[in-house]
Motif scaffolding. Structure first.
Motif, PDB file in Angstrom:
ATOM      1  N   SER A 191     -10.725 -11.076  36.178  1.00 56.49           N
ATOM      2  CA  SER A 191     -11.488 -10.407  35.128  1.00 56.49           C
ATOM      3  C   SER A 191     -12.405 -11.395  34.425  1.00 56.49           C
ATOM      4  O   SER A 191     -12.218 -12.611  34.461  1.00 56.49           O
ATOM      5  CB  SER A 191     -10.526  -9.779  34.102  1.00 56.49           C
ATOM      6  OG  SER A 191      -9.799 -10.790  33.423  1.00 56.49           O
ATOM      7  N   ALA A 192     -13.424 -10.831  33.733  1.00 55.30           N
ATOM      8  CA  ALA A 192     -14.350 -11.666  32.976  1.00 55.30           C
ATOM      9  C   ALA A 192     -13.629 -12.370  31.832  1.00 55.30           C
ATOM     10  O   ALA A 192     -13.955 -13.496  31.475  1.00 55.30           O
ATOM     11  CB  ALA A 192     -15.495 -10.803  32.424  1.00 55.30           C
ATOM     12  N   THR A 193     -12.613 -11.723  31.256  1.00 55.50           N
ATOM     13  CA  THR A 193     -11.854 -12.349  30.172  1.00 55.50           C
ATOM     14  C   THR A 193     -11.104 -13.566  30.685  1.00 55.50           C
ATOM     15  O   THR A 193     -11.066 -14.618  30.044  1.00 55.50           O
ATOM     16  CB  THR A 193     -10.867 -11.336  29.566  1.00 55.50           C
ATOM     17  OG1 THR A 193     -11.592 -10.200  29.103  1.00 55.50           O
ATOM     18  CG2 THR A 193     -10.102 -11.960  28.408  1.00 55.50           C
ATOM     19  N   ALA A 194     -10.502 -13.432  31.873  1.00 53.36           N
ATOM     20  CA  ALA A 194      -9.758 -14.559  32.438  1.00 53.36           C
ATOM     21  C   ALA A 194     -10.675 -15.731  32.745  1.00 53.36           C
ATOM     22  O   ALA A 194     -10.278 -16.887  32.639  1.00 53.36           O
ATOM     23  CB  ALA A 194      -9.016 -14.119  33.698  1.00 53.36           C
ATOM     24  N   LEU A 195     -11.925 -15.471  33.122  1.00 55.70           N
ATOM     25  CA  LEU A 195     -12.885 -16.528  33.406  1.00 55.70           C
ATOM     26  C   LEU A 195     -13.642 -16.986  32.164  1.00 55.70           C
ATOM     27  O   LEU A 195     -14.471 -17.880  32.253  1.00 55.70           O
ATOM     28  CB  LEU A 195     -13.899 -16.054  34.463  1.00 55.70           C
ATOM     29  CG  LEU A 195     -13.352 -15.823  35.876  1.00 55.70           C
ATOM     30  CD1 LEU A 195     -14.446 -15.265  36.767  1.00 55.70           C
ATOM     31  CD2 LEU A 195     -12.790 -17.107  36.465  1.00 55.70           C
ATOM     32  N   ALA A 196     -13.363 -16.390  31.003  1.00 60.37           N
ATOM     33  CA  ALA A 196     -14.033 -16.743  29.744  1.00 60.37           C
ATOM     34  C   ALA A 196     -15.550 -16.631  29.878  1.00 60.37           C
ATOM     35  O   ALA A 196     -16.292 -17.541  29.522  1.00 60.37           O
ATOM     36  CB  ALA A 196     -13.619 -18.143  29.300  1.00 60.37           C
ATOM     37  N   LEU A 197     -16.028 -15.505  30.391  1.00 63.21           N
ATOM     38  CA  LEU A 197     -17.462 -15.316  30.607  1.00 63.21           C
ATOM     39  C   LEU A 197     -18.116 -14.749  29.353  1.00 63.21           C
ATOM     40  O   LEU A 197     -17.568 -13.876  28.691  1.00 63.21           O
ATOM     41  CB  LEU A 197     -17.694 -14.359  31.793  1.00 63.21           C
ATOM     42  CG  LEU A 197     -17.138 -14.822  33.137  1.00 63.21           C
ATOM     43  CD1 LEU A 197     -17.410 -13.776  34.204  1.00 63.21           C
ATOM     44  CD2 LEU A 197     -17.738 -16.162  33.535  1.00 63.21           C
ATOM     45  N   GLN A 198     -19.306 -15.266  29.056  1.00 60.34           N
ATOM     46  CA  GLN A 198     -20.119 -14.803  27.943  1.00 60.34           C
ATOM     47  C   GLN A 198     -21.573 -14.795  28.389  1.00 60.34           C
ATOM     48  O   GLN A 198     -21.967 -15.570  29.278  1.00 60.34           O
ATOM     49  CB  GLN A 198     -19.949 -15.725  26.716  1.00 60.34           C
ATOM     50  CG  GLN A 198     -18.553 -15.752  26.134  1.00 60.34           C
ATOM     51  CD  GLN A 198     -18.138 -14.404  25.541  1.00 60.34           C
ATOM     52  OE1 GLN A 198     -18.996 -13.634  25.082  1.00 60.34           O
ATOM     53  NE2 GLN A 198     -16.838 -14.123  25.557  1.00 60.34           N
ATOM     54  N   PRO A 199     -22.418 -13.936  27.808  1.00 59.79           N
ATOM     55  CA  PRO A 199     -23.833 -13.927  28.199  1.00 59.79           C
ATOM     56  C   PRO A 199     -24.517 -15.281  28.032  1.00 59.79           C
ATOM     57  O   PRO A 199     -25.388 -15.653  28.813  1.00 59.79           O
ATOM     58  CB  PRO A 199     -24.439 -12.874  27.265  1.00 59.79           C
ATOM     59  CG  PRO A 199     -23.300 -11.970  26.925  1.00 59.79           C
ATOM     60  CD  PRO A 199     -22.086 -12.866  26.847  1.00 59.79           C
ATOM     61  N   GLY A 200     -24.107 -16.034  26.998  1.00 62.70           N
ATOM     62  CA  GLY A 200     -24.703 -17.343  26.789  1.00 62.70           C
ATOM     63  C   GLY A 200     -24.407 -18.338  27.892  1.00 62.70           C
ATOM     64  O   GLY A 200     -25.046 -19.401  27.977  1.00 62.70           O
ATOM     65  N   LEU A 201     -23.447 -18.017  28.759  1.00 64.20           N
ATOM     66  CA  LEU A 201     -23.115 -18.916  29.861  1.00 64.20           C
ATOM     67  C   LEU A 201     -24.243 -18.998  30.883  1.00 64.20           C
ATOM     68  O   LEU A 201     -24.314 -19.966  31.643  1.00 64.20           O
ATOM     69  CB  LEU A 201     -21.823 -18.429  30.535  1.00 64.20           C
ATOM     70  CG  LEU A 201     -21.238 -19.288  31.654  1.00 64.20           C
ATOM     71  CD1 LEU A 201     -20.863 -20.667  31.126  1.00 64.20           C
ATOM     72  CD2 LEU A 201     -20.032 -18.603  32.279  1.00 64.20           C
ATOM     73  N   VAL A 202     -25.137 -18.019  30.888  1.00 61.28           N
ATOM     74  CA  VAL A 202     -26.226 -18.006  31.869  1.00 61.28           C
ATOM     75  C   VAL A 202     -27.093 -19.255  31.717  1.00 61.28           C
ATOM     76  O   VAL A 202     -27.388 -19.959  32.699  1.00 61.28           O
ATOM     77  CB  VAL A 202     -27.075 -16.728  31.715  1.00 61.28           C
ATOM     78  CG1 VAL A 202     -28.255 -16.767  32.677  1.00 61.28           C
ATOM     79  CG2 VAL A 202     -26.223 -15.496  31.953  1.00 61.28           C
ATOM     80  N   THR A 203     -27.501 -19.569  30.500  1.00 64.08           N
ATOM     81  CA  THR A 203     -28.334 -20.745  30.267  1.00 64.08           C
ATOM     82  C   THR A 203     -27.580 -22.024  30.580  1.00 64.08           C
ATOM     83  O   THR A 203     -28.139 -22.968  31.165  1.00 64.08           O
ATOM     84  CB  THR A 203     -28.820 -20.768  28.807  1.00 64.08           C
ATOM     85  OG1 THR A 203     -29.547 -19.559  28.529  1.00 64.08           O
ATOM     86  CG2 THR A 203     -29.722 -21.966  28.561  1.00 64.08           C
ATOM     87  N   THR A 204     -26.308 -22.063  30.209  1.00 66.25           N
ATOM     88  CA  THR A 204     -25.495 -23.247  30.495  1.00 66.25           C
ATOM     89  C   THR A 204     -25.399 -23.501  31.989  1.00 66.25           C
ATOM     90  O   THR A 204     -25.544 -24.636  32.467  1.00 66.25           O
ATOM     91  CB  THR A 204     -24.093 -23.080  29.905  1.00 66.25           C
ATOM     92  OG1 THR A 204     -24.189 -22.863  28.493  1.00 66.25           O
ATOM     93  CG2 THR A 204     -23.244 -24.306  30.171  1.00 66.25           C
ATOM     94  N   LEU A 205     -25.180 -22.438  32.749  1.00 66.05           N
ATOM     95  CA  LEU A 205     -25.093 -22.572  34.200  1.00 66.05           C
ATOM     96  C   LEU A 205     -26.420 -23.041  34.791  1.00 66.05           C
ATOM     97  O   LEU A 205     -26.467 -23.934  35.640  1.00 66.05           O
ATOM     98  CB  LEU A 205     -24.687 -21.233  34.823  1.00 66.05           C
ATOM     99  CG  LEU A 205     -23.229 -20.812  34.644  1.00 66.05           C
ATOM    100  CD1 LEU A 205     -23.037 -19.397  35.148  1.00 66.05           C
ATOM    101  CD2 LEU A 205     -22.305 -21.759  35.383  1.00 66.05           C
ATOM    102  N   ARG A 206     -27.511 -22.405  34.347  1.00 64.06           N
ATOM    103  CA  ARG A 206     -28.822 -22.778  34.876  1.00 64.06           C
ATOM    104  C   ARG A 206     -29.132 -24.241  34.590  1.00 64.06           C
ATOM    105  O   ARG A 206     -29.586 -24.983  35.467  1.00 64.06           O
ATOM    106  CB  ARG A 206     -29.889 -21.862  34.263  1.00 64.06           C
ATOM    107  CG  ARG A 206     -31.269 -21.897  34.941  1.00 64.06           C
ATOM    108  CD  ARG A 206     -32.148 -23.021  34.438  1.00 64.06           C
ATOM    109  NE  ARG A 206     -32.190 -23.113  32.989  1.00 64.06           N
ATOM    110  CZ  ARG A 206     -33.050 -22.442  32.224  1.00 64.06           C
ATOM    111  NH1 ARG A 206     -33.955 -21.662  32.770  1.00 64.06           N
ATOM    112  NH2 ARG A 206     -33.024 -22.590  30.901  1.00 64.06           N
ATOM    113  N   ASP A 207     -28.833 -24.698  33.360  1.00 62.94           N
ATOM    114  CA  ASP A 207     -29.141 -26.076  32.988  1.00 62.94           C
ATOM    115  C   ASP A 207     -28.273 -27.070  33.759  1.00 62.94           C
ATOM    116  O   ASP A 207     -28.769 -28.099  34.231  1.00 62.94           O
ATOM    117  CB  ASP A 207     -28.943 -26.265  31.484  1.00 62.94           C
ATOM    118  CG  ASP A 207     -29.961 -25.484  30.674  1.00 62.94           C
ATOM    119  OD1 ASP A 207     -30.982 -25.062  31.256  1.00 62.94           O
ATOM    120  OD2 ASP A 207     -29.727 -25.275  29.460  1.00 62.94           O
ATOM    121  N   SER A 208     -26.980 -26.793  33.862  1.00 64.80           N
ATOM    122  CA  SER A 208     -26.105 -27.720  34.593  1.00 64.80           C
ATOM    123  C   SER A 208     -26.460 -27.752  36.070  1.00 64.80           C
ATOM    124  O   SER A 208     -26.399 -28.799  36.720  1.00 64.80           O
ATOM    125  CB  SER A 208     -24.641 -27.320  34.405  1.00 64.80           C
ATOM    126  OG  SER A 208     -24.396 -26.027  34.940  1.00 64.80           O
TER     127      SER A 208
END
Length: 250
Positions: A191-208
């Motif tokens: 689940s998304a809760t188990a993976l600690a997913l948030q919309p703000g993670l998109v920018t973090t992923l793109r930058d990393s």
């Protein structure tokens, strides 16, 4: 009489001398035989050790060959998955149809749209993928949001089908190069809760992701034909990653 005694003594001395010589010869032959037997035993032991070592090397070589073959097949599957997923994303972006909310509403589960409006995170009941849509993207898409979500749903389903066909069972991220959205594939129904997913993670992923690509040595430019760019290891539970500018793996 004295002569008889002298001849007897001489004969005995010669006999004892002959016995001593025979004893020395027998002793020498005995030592030679023992040494030869010891040499045969040592050589046999060395040969057996060499044969055992060669057999062990062949056994380990076979295991290494199997391991390398398994890794090669895994990498081929990963590369195929990345190419197909990247091609799907590119085609959806390139041949994007005109917004048709009526068409999108007919095929897009209403629950997904409600989840995106509420939190920017949407997952189907089986939890096999999660859509991450930041507020800026939702505002920019406006009335086209249902149609764009339908497109992302098609990308997610196509990627999951490819994963299943290639027998890949790990999570994966599809990240937009402009950080407009991200799709998290979870074949294990995490689940998304188990993976600690948030919309703000998109920018973090793109930058990393971009930082890791910049750290790579010189090679084919992202998006060009050729082998995927492999980056890692990644301490977070997500790999591989596909983006709009070509296939890459974390």
């Amino acid at each position: 009489m004295q002569q008889i005694l002298d001849r007897t003594q001489e004969s005995l001395a010669q006999a004892f001398a002959s016995l001593a010589r025979n004893a020395r010869r027998q002793q020498h032959l005995y030592y030679t035989t023992i040494g030869l037997l010891i040499a045969i035993v040592v050589v046999s032991a060395v040969l057996l050790a060499v044969l055992a070592a060669a057999r062990e090397i062949d056994y380990r070589r076979g295991h290494v060959a199997q391991y390398v073959s398994a890794i090669s097949l895994q990498l081929q599957g990963e590369a195929t998955f990345l190419r197909r997923t990247a091609l799907t994303v590119v085609n959806v972006q390139r041949y994007r149809p005109a917004p048709n909310p009526a068409h999108a509403d007919a095929d897009l589960p209403r629950a997904l749209l409600q989840q995106v409006h509420a939190s920017g995170i949407a997952s189907p009941p089986d939890g096999r993928y999660t859509l991450l849509i930041p507020p800026e993207t939702r505002a920019a898409w406006g009335a086209a949001l249902p149609d764009r979500l339908w497109q992302l749903q098609q990308v997610a389903n196509a990627a999951l089908t490819t994963q299943q066909a290639l027998d890949l069972h790990h999570p994966a991220y599809i990240v937009d190069a402009d950080a407009a959205y991200a799709i998290v594939l979870s074949p294990g129904s995490t689940s998304a809760t188990a993976l600690a997913l948030q919309p703000g993670l998109v920018t973090t992923l793109r930058d990393s992701f971009a930082e890791a690509l910049r750290a790579l040595p010189a090679g084919p430019a992202p998006g060009t034909r050729g082998e995927p760019r492999w980056i890692g290891p990644d301490r977070r539970p997500h790999a591989p990653v596909a983006s709009d500018d070509g296939p890459h793996v974390r």
